[in-house]
Design a protein around this motif. Structure first.
Motif, short mmCIF file in Angstrom:
data_model
loop_
_atom_site.label_atom_id
_atom_site.label_comp_id
_atom_site.label_asym_id
_atom_site.label_seq_id
_atom_site.Cartn_x
_atom_site.Cartn_y
_atom_site.Cartn_z
N LYS A 114 22.65 42.37 63.99
CA LYS A 114 22.66 43.30 63.06
C LYS A 114 23.89 44.21 63.41
O LYS A 114 23.95 44.73 64.55
CB LYS A 114 21.54 44.02 63.05
CG LYS A 114 21.36 45.29 61.93
CD LYS A 114 19.92 45.75 62.13
CE LYS A 114 19.79 47.15 60.91
NZ LYS A 114 18.39 47.92 61.27
N GLY A 140 31.05 48.50 62.72
CA GLY A 140 30.81 47.19 63.25
C GLY A 140 30.15 46.88 64.54
O GLY A 140 30.28 46.03 65.02
N PHE A 195 24.44 45.41 58.13
CA PHE A 195 24.17 44.15 57.79
C PHE A 195 24.22 42.99 58.72
O PHE A 195 24.42 43.42 59.85
CB PHE A 195 25.87 43.87 56.94
CG PHE A 195 27.24 43.73 57.92
CD1 PHE A 195 27.74 42.54 58.34
CD2 PHE A 195 27.98 45.08 58.27
CE1 PHE A 195 29.01 42.43 59.13
CE2 PHE A 195 29.02 44.73 59.13
CZ PHE A 195 29.53 43.52 59.48
N TYR A 196 23.96 41.84 58.38
CA TYR A 196 23.29 41.05 59.20
C TYR A 196 24.15 39.74 59.07
O TYR A 196 24.57 39.50 57.82
CB TYR A 196 21.71 40.66 58.96
CG TYR A 196 20.89 42.02 58.95
CD1 TYR A 196 20.24 42.21 59.92
CD2 TYR A 196 20.91 42.65 57.86
CE1 TYR A 196 19.02 43.31 59.83
CE2 TYR A 196 20.01 43.85 57.96
CZ TYR A 196 19.41 44.02 58.95
OH TYR A 196 18.30 45.16 58.90
N VAL A 197 24.44 39.34 60.22
CA VAL A 197 25.47 38.18 60.23
C VAL A 197 24.70 37.02 61.14
O VAL A 197 23.89 37.43 62.11
CB VAL A 197 26.84 38.47 60.98
CG1 VAL A 197 27.74 39.42 60.16
CG2 VAL A 197 26.40 38.86 62.52
N THR A 198 24.89 35.77 60.73
CA THR A 198 24.49 34.53 61.28
C THR A 198 25.69 33.85 61.78
O THR A 198 26.70 33.54 61.01
CB THR A 198 23.26 33.87 60.66
OG1 THR A 198 22.86 32.76 61.37
CG2 THR A 198 24.02 33.60 59.27
N GLY A 199 25.95 33.02 62.84
CA GLY A 199 26.92 32.09 63.30
C GLY A 199 26.73 31.52 64.61
O GLY A 199 25.57 31.70 65.07
N CYS A 251 27.39 46.22 67.02
CA CYS A 251 26.15 45.63 67.07
C CYS A 251 24.87 46.58 67.50
O CYS A 251 25.03 47.46 68.33
CB CYS A 251 26.15 44.47 68.14
SG CYS A 251 24.68 43.49 68.27
N ASN A 284 32.89 37.14 47.83
CA ASN A 284 31.60 37.76 47.52
C ASN A 284 32.18 38.98 46.56
O ASN A 284 33.14 39.64 46.58
CB ASN A 284 30.87 38.59 48.71
CG ASN A 284 29.43 38.97 48.27
OD1 ASN A 284 28.96 38.56 47.47
ND2 ASN A 284 29.11 39.81 49.21
N LYS A 314 27.48 49.03 59.17
CA LYS A 314 28.63 48.54 58.30
C LYS A 314 29.98 49.31 58.48
O LYS A 314 31.01 48.91 58.10
CB LYS A 314 27.96 48.93 56.74
CG LYS A 314 28.71 48.49 55.79
CD LYS A 314 27.93 48.50 54.46
CE LYS A 314 27.50 49.76 53.91
NZ LYS A 314 26.97 49.82 52.68
N TYR A 334 22.60 33.49 67.67
CA TYR A 334 23.08 33.13 66.31
C TYR A 334 22.72 34.20 65.25
O TYR A 334 22.95 34.13 64.22
CB TYR A 334 22.37 31.91 65.97
CG TYR A 334 22.33 30.57 66.94
CD1 TYR A 334 23.60 30.01 66.76
CD2 TYR A 334 21.48 30.38 68.04
CE1 TYR A 334 23.97 29.13 67.75
CE2 TYR A 334 21.76 29.21 68.77
CZ TYR A 334 23.04 28.56 68.58
OH TYR A 334 23.32 27.54 69.48
N LEU A 335 22.17 35.32 65.49
CA LEU A 335 21.92 36.32 64.70
C LEU A 335 22.08 37.72 65.02
O LEU A 335 21.68 38.08 66.20
CB LEU A 335 20.43 36.13 64.21
CG LEU A 335 19.95 37.24 63.08
CD1 LEU A 335 20.64 37.24 61.55
CD2 LEU A 335 18.47 37.05 62.93
#
Length: 302
Positions: free
Chosen positions: A29, A35, A7-11, A37, A301, A32, A26-27
């Protein structure tokens, strides 16, 4: 956004991971299962993305435009030119599964084309269709909160006072995905912002800060007929305010006979902030035991 095992996270981060974090702007992968990276994926951003989707081996993300990157490596996709933008940002995107993206935001032009608040983008090249223009307008600014593409129709929800120069087309509207023509016969007309909506079968459930839909009193949550856009007069959750605020349903999902809502509200004989409703009547489902929430649930979700 989730894709199979990853999964891809942005923050607002510049590094991510336990032990020795990997530098990621900021981004990132993540695996799943663990966890962790994934080091092979690295796309440097100068901002947080508002929305991401996965399609055909690529990640598409929005902020100051619509960006496309390889889902494995994070490399910019060859042949895709990021559309130039005039305006603040793009809040939402969705794809039609046929090579097109539909975008919504506060822009007045995109990719050199005069398109206001909404656009159709070629997913391969990044070119913007000049004839597909919803022409959203609002004296208080345009906000697109969600886009759903289904059966040749593009549904847009949010905060805007008119679309295609039709002042009755506000906050929830639909367009032909091919021509961009507004369906001027389909006008739900909620009286305040629509923050989320979901399509299921013959119904659309919507949530937001409105107090009426099509002239029928509905506080924060309503069900409309997908074919006509008319509010269901027999469906009423009877949501009420929390404290001195207003009913604010921020997230909604349909699942067969049930509607799940989250936000800031109370329901008769039920909990506030997170509730399960009967999709036929709108009544609270007493068998659903939601966790106690003091203030508000912003999103979930399903």
């Amino acid at each position: 956004v989730i894709n199979r095992n990853d999964f891809y996270v942005t923050g607002n981060f510049t590094a991510i991971g336990s032990g020795t974090p990997l530098a990621r702007q900021y981004l990132a992968k993540l695996n799943k299962t663990t966890g962790a990276c994934i080091g092979a994926f690295n796309y440097t951003l100068g901002f947080v993305m508002y929305k991401m989707i996965y399609d055909g081996g690529f990640i598409y993300g929005t902020s100051a435009s619509v960006y496309k990157m390889d889902a494995t490596t994070g490399a910019s996709a060859p042949g895709y030119i990021v559309p130039t933008i005039s305006g603040a940002s793009i809040n939402q995107i969705n794809s039609d599964g046929a090579g097109n993206l539909y975008a919504g935001g506060t822009f007045t032009s995109l990719g050199g084309q005069t398109v206001s608040g909404g656009a159709k983008i070629n997913m391969t090249t990044g070119s913007v269709n000049p004839s597909w223009n919803p022409a959203f307008a609002s004296p208080n600014g345009i906000l697109i909160t969600k886009i759903i593409i289904q059966d040749g129709i593009a549904y847009f929800g949010g905060s805007f006072s008119n679309a295609s120069n039709n002042t009755k087309a506000n906050r929830l509207v639909r367009f032909n995905t091919t021509t961009g023509a507004l369906d001027a016969t389909w006008l739900p007309n909620p009286n305040h912002v629509v923050k989320d909506f979901a399509v299921n079968g013959s119904d659309i459930a919507l949530g937001g800060k409105f107090s009426s839909v099509g002239g029928i009193q509905r506080k924060g949550v309503a069900r409309i007929n997908k074919a006509t856009g008319q509010a269901d007069a027999g469906w009423n959750a009877n949501a009420s305010v929390v404290g001195m605020g207003v009913v604010d349903v921020k997230s909604i999902a349909l699942d067969g006979s049930s509607v799940y809502i989250a936000g800031s509200f109370t329901i008769p004989a039920g909990p506030g902030q997170l509730a399960k409703l009967n999709n036929t009547t709108g009544a609270f489902d007493p068998a659903f035991s939601a966790p106690s929430v003091v203030s508000s649930v912003d999103s979930y979700n399903y």
